[in-house]
Design an enzyme around this catalytic site. Structure first.
Site, short mmCIF file in Angstrom:
data_model
loop_
_atom_site.label_atom_id
_atom_site.label_comp_id
_atom_site.label_asym_id
_atom_site.label_seq_id
_atom_site.Cartn_x
_atom_site.Cartn_y
_atom_site.Cartn_z
N HIS A 186 72.98 -49.70 -68.55
CA HIS A 186 72.28 -48.82 -67.58
C HIS A 186 70.96 -49.43 -67.13
CE1 HIS A 186 74.90 -45.23 -68.21
NE2 HIS A 186 75.07 -45.76 -69.41
N ASN A 260 76.92 -38.87 -68.01
CA ASN A 260 77.52 -39.79 -67.03
C ASN A 260 78.16 -38.99 -65.90
OD1 ASN A 260 76.89 -42.21 -68.26
ND2 ASN A 260 78.82 -42.39 -69.34
FE1 HDE Z 1 74.39 -44.73 -73.72
N1 HDE Z 1 72.91 -46.05 -74.17
N2 HDE Z 1 75.35 -45.24 -75.42
N3 HDE Z 1 75.98 -43.51 -73.24
N4 HDE Z 1 73.51 -44.23 -72.02
C1 HDE Z 1 71.84 -46.29 -73.41
O1 HDE Z 1 69.65 -46.40 -74.22
C2 HDE Z 1 74.81 -45.95 -76.43
C3 HDE Z 1 77.08 -43.28 -73.99
C4 HDE Z 1 73.90 -43.27 -71.14
O2 HDE Z 1 68.65 -43.82 -67.64
C5 HDE Z 1 70.82 -47.15 -74.10
O3 HDE Z 1 67.58 -46.30 -73.37
C6 HDE Z 1 75.72 -46.00 -77.55
C7 HDE Z 1 77.79 -42.13 -73.53
C8 HDE Z 1 72.98 -43.21 -70.04
O4 HDE Z 1 67.53 -44.62 -69.33
C9 HDE Z 1 71.43 -47.37 -75.48
C10 HDE Z 1 76.83 -45.30 -77.15
C11 HDE Z 1 77.09 -41.70 -72.44
C12 HDE Z 1 72.02 -44.17 -70.31
C13 HDE Z 1 72.73 -46.63 -75.37
C14 HDE Z 1 76.59 -44.82 -75.83
C15 HDE Z 1 75.97 -42.57 -72.28
C16 HDE Z 1 72.37 -44.79 -71.56
C17 HDE Z 1 70.41 -48.38 -73.35
C18 HDE Z 1 78.11 -45.07 -77.93
C19 HDE Z 1 77.43 -40.51 -71.52
C20 HDE Z 1 70.83 -44.54 -69.45
C21 HDE Z 1 68.98 -48.14 -72.94
C22 HDE Z 1 77.90 -44.40 -79.17
C23 HDE Z 1 77.50 -39.25 -72.20
C24 HDE Z 1 69.64 -43.70 -69.75
C25 HDE Z 1 68.62 -46.86 -73.50
C26 HDE Z 1 68.51 -44.07 -68.83
C27 HDE Z 1 71.61 -45.79 -72.18
C28 HDE Z 1 73.59 -46.57 -76.39
C29 HDE Z 1 77.54 -44.08 -75.10
C30 HDE Z 1 75.04 -42.41 -71.20
C31 HDE Z 1 71.58 -48.78 -75.94
C32 HDE Z 1 75.47 -46.71 -78.86
C33 HDE Z 1 79.06 -41.53 -74.14
C34 HDE Z 1 73.05 -42.29 -68.83
O5 HDE Z 1 70.64 -46.78 -76.47
#
Ligand code: HDE
Length: 824
Positions: A186, A260
């Site tokens: 993202h 999402n």
């Molecule tokens: Fe994320 N995800 N994600 N994700 N995600 C990040 O956090 C992660 C997942 C989502 O505009 C990171 O600050 C793991 C689902 C959005 O700043 C990180 C897993 C959904 C955004 C991270 C998921 C999301 C992130 C990268 C699996 C929808 C952007 C930078 C367990 C429900 C937020 C940060 C923004 C961002 C990890 C799965 C949505 C690395 C480990 C499911 C919208 O922390």
């Protein structure tokens, strides 16, 4: 009306008074009123909701601060508000305890301050941090006035630079360190401020979260939309999932709903996240392709991890190429919990539905936009807000009693690869979110905002979804590296409005000055403060839950079906959506070099639907499979984009009007005025910039030259009337291509008078199927004429024509046209 007059009218329409006057008649408002009866009732209950949109343009804020800056000695006025400076401490006038108790943080002051118009307490809080540069003098970071910032200090005009040039060294040092690590996923995103307001108190039965249940409260929000795969400078329009992250600055603390634009996820257990992300990101040996899933490693991984199949079919659908952030849904994805004041819990799934409807690009268009305007979605969001066309989303909840946890066939509520169909559990609208203010500074706000799934307020709770549980660790952890230390919650955009008091201290970038001797709990030297409020005092309480299990690495059997919901999605699509999905699989797999990966994918598709597998196989050189598992035949109509056309008509749609010297000005101007009145953004495109001379000899200003843009950047095209004008357009390849491409992308087309010659030059099938030469104004109907409206030469753009045109534009796209043979 002339272009200038239109612009002036538009400008006037942006004033709060004009907006208030327009409120009742505006399509947005009519739509809002027409939606769930709940909305109407609650609006009348909440006086704030009736007022003009809570717009606080940066310009206004700037003006205020300029005044403040003018009042202060210029060189020192680097902070906007004198009032935010700490009051001088009277030494010895207070005891240490009193100082601790009375010390006020910026958050406290903001919370205590009267709400800004629209209740934007967050905007007030941010005021303390805004640095205004107008009417100031240049200083170093130490506040020392700068003599010259264009020449380094040298030993003679041609001599060596001197180390003592502190201004030069500081300036370059700051420049050298301007970048921070981009988000690992993202990375590319766009943000906006706004507010959330519940419609009524309906949720009070289920949750103690005040921001969800008090219709009189507007909770400030900051929203960041993003793509997942690409790096920070990548394009806005790849085939990808979009992030939809909302930070609610509630009076009970920050709640981050980090969702999402698709309701399911690739994997079931967070331990697989590094694998799926590595697979979809550019391949490690040559770092290609950028922001694209159409490559071998992605398809290798997903075909070996079948739990991805449901999300992958969403990714192949038009949901993965949204027209704008204004026109996409958002989902919390996981099942969360609501917790009532008495501790009663229910399961909940969060949905955001855009009032403007769910609309997408077509794939060919998305790829072209990547070159023509890689900032397409970002620009749209920014410009919409600047124009006062505020994006709006309705929050809906699916509520499921805890006793019904196992009541659903095929669905484990803890499995994020599954959704709960709306036909099974309805989505109840509970409030609306309006995005009404652009950030002042991209880095300070959109880049530094830190969403953490763990940020939760009393009245909401987590579930044991293993994907959610992993996220509870990851988000907090990732900010340490990205934002350079543990104090990132103090960055203005991340600061809660609720007061922050604890003994956590020190570390890089500590911005607060904790006052007093006691930095531990319990203490008597600091008056026992901060006291622990406990369960009765509004604290977050983890609701008691019985946990019992064998320690093992094992997936639940109830997570084992990977195909049936993918089939449900496929069955629910309109014919055009199915065509787009097949084309997407063919495109993506067509880029996969390893044949066995293509074959493996066709086998998976055969488990979803045999016809789908056969259609995809035929496009990628793989033999058609034998019939696989039978299709269960179930549908969920709510999954189709066709079920969400939106209720705002043409608001925010971009319309290109092709003009040249000799144009019939009257029809152009009346269409322009009528569409602008309805909230569309109309641009006149000439062969060159400047103005064209109308057939009547008047100057008609053009918005820009046609070759600086492209049809893919517009939602609809109008071809103007006028013998001389059309003659020039017909002989301009760019104009001919403009029309052909817009038609191919299923966009509405208005053809005025002899403008039909341009359409003929573009060899559009409209003329094979139509009798329009003798019947000038034909109603749009399915087929070649679908979404094409005509106006006879010299005729007035009357109400009938304008209604046809706005109906065609509001429908967004007209996919029933025969477009395969069009070269564009
Ligand atoms: Fe994320 N995800 N994600 N994700 N995600 C990040 O956090 C992660 C997942 C989502 O505009 C990171 O600050 C793991 C689902 C959005 O700043 C990180 C897993 C959904 C955004 C991270 C998921 C999301 C992130 C990268 C699996 C929808 C952007 C930078 C367990 C429900 C937020 C940060 C923004 C961002 C990890 C799965 C949505 C690395 C480990 C499911 C919208 O922390």
């Amino acid at each position: 009306m002339s272009e200038q007059a239109t612009r002036a009218a538009k400008k006037a329409a942006k004033t709060p008074a004009a907006k208030a006057a327009k409120t009742a008649a505006s399509p947005v408002d009519a739509a809002a009123k027409g939606r769930a009866g709940k909305a109407a009732t609650s609006t009348s209950k909440a006086p704030a909701a009736k007022s003009a949109p809570a717009r606080r343009p940066a310009a206004q804020a700037g003006a205020k601060q300029v005044a403040a800056a003018k009042a202060a000695p210029p060189a020192k006025a680097t902070r906007a508000k004198a009032s935010t400076a700490k009051p001088a401490k009277k030494a010895g006038s207070r005891s240490a305890t009193a100082a601790v108790l009375e010390a006020k943080s910026r958050a406290d002051r903001a919370a205590a301050a009267p709400p800004a118009p629209g209740g934007d307490a967050k905007a007030l809080q941010l005021d303390a941090h805004r640095m205004v540069k107008l009417d100031t003098e240049l200083t170093t970071d130490q506040g020392i006035g700068v003599e010259d910032t264009d020449n380094t200090l040298r030993a003679g005009p041609r001599g060596p630079s001197l180390l003592e040039d502190f201004h030069f060294r500081e300036k370059i040092m700051r420049f050298d360190h301007e970048r921070i690590p981009e988000r690992v996923v993202h990375a590319r995103g766009s943000g906006a401020h706004g507010y959330f307001q519940p419609y009524d108190t309906a949720l009070a039965e289920y949750t103690a979260a005040r921001f969800l249940t008090d219709p009189g409260t507007r909770t400030p929000v900051f929203v960041r939309f993003s793509t997942v795969q690409g790096s920070r400078g990548s394009t806005d329009t790849p085939r990808d999932v979009r992030g939809f992250a909302v930070k609610f600055y509630t009076d009970q603390g920050n709640f981050d709903l980090v969702g999402n634009n698709m309701p399911v996820f690739f994997i079931q257990d967070g331990i697989k996240f590094p694998d799926v992300v590595h697979a979809v990101k550019p391949e490690p040996h040559h770092e290609m392709p950028q922001a694209a899933s159409a490559h071998d490693t992605f398809w290798d991984f997903v075909t070996l991890q079948p739990e991805t199949m449901h999300h992958v079919i969403w990714l192949m659908s038009d949901r993965a190429i949204p027209r704008s952030f204004r026109t996409m849904q958002g989902f919390g994805v996981h099942t969360f919990r609501l917790v009532a004041a008495d501790g009663t819990r229910t399961f909940v799934k969060f949905h955001w539905t855009p009032v403007a409807g769910v609309h997408s690009l077509v794939w060919d268009e998305a790829q072209k936009i990547s070159g023509k305007d890689p900032d397409f979605n970002r620009r749209d969001l920014w410009e919409s807000i600047e124009a006062g066309l505020y994006p709006e989303y309705e929050l809906g909840v699916q509520i499921i009693a805890e006793s019904d946890e196992f009541a659903f066939d095929d669905i484990d509520l803890l499995d994020s690869t599954k959704l709960v169909p709306e036909e099974v559990v309805p989505v109840v609208p509970v409030g609306r979110m309006v995005l009404d203010r652009n950030p002042d500074n991209f880095f300070a706000e959109t880049e530094q905002v830190a969403f953490c799934v763990q940020n939760i307020v009393p009245g909401i709770d987590f579930t044991d979804d293993p994907l959610l549980q992993a996220r509870l660790f990851s988000y907090l952890d990732t900010q340490l590296t990205r934002l350079g230390g543990p104090n990132f919650a103090q960055i203005p955009i991340n600061r809660p409005l609720a007061p922050v008091r604890n003994h956590q201290q020190d570390g890089f970038h500590q911005d607060d000055i904790p006052v007093g001797q006691a930095n531990y709990h319990p203490n008597s030297l600091g008056g026992g403060c901060p006291v622990v409020p406990g369960a009765g005092g509004g604290a977050f309480v983890h609701t008691p839950e019985h946990v019992d299990g064998i320690k093992e690495r094992k997936r639940s059997e109830t997570f084992s079906d990977h195909y049936r919901q993918a089939t449900l999605f496929w069955n629910s699509m309109a014919a055009w959506e199915k065509e787009h999905i097949v084309a997407a699989y063919r495109f993506e797999l067509g880029k996969v070099a390893h044949r066995h990966i293509r074959e493996r994918m066709v086998e998976h598709l055969n488990n979803i639907d045999h016809q789908l597998a056969v259609a995809v196989a035929a496009g990628i050189g793989v033999p058609a499979p034998k019939p696989g598992r039978p299709n269960h035949g179930r549908m969920s109509p709510a999954l189709s984009q066709a079920s969400m056309p939106g209720s705002t008509g043409v608001v925010g749609r971009k319309v290109a009007v092709l003009v040249a010297d000799g144009v019939e000005g009257a029809s152009v101007e009346s269409i322009q005025a009528a569409l602008a009145e309805d909230g569309a953004v109309v641009e006149l495109l000439g062969l060159v910039d400047g103005a064209v001379t109308t057939a009547a000899g008047d100057a008609l200003p053009v918005t820009r030259a046609m070759n600086t843009v492209a049809s893919v950047l517009y939602d609809a095209v109008v071809v103007a009337d006028g013998e001389a004008a059309v003659e020039q357009l017909v002989n301009d390849g760019y104009a001919v291509h403009f029309v052909a491409e817009a038609y191919k992308h299923a966009k509405p087309l208005a053809v005025l008078g002899v403008g039909d010659r341009l359409v003929q030059a573009a060899r559009l099938p409209v003329f094979e199927a139509s009798d329009r030469i003798t019947a000038p104004a034909s109603k749009p109907s399915a087929g070649a004429l679908d979404g094409v409206v005509f106006l006879a030469a010299g005729a007035d753009a009357d109400d009938t024509f304008l209604t046809e045109l706005t109906t065609a534009i509001a429908a967004h796209r007209h996919y029933d046209r025969p477009v395969d043979g069009i070269a564009a």
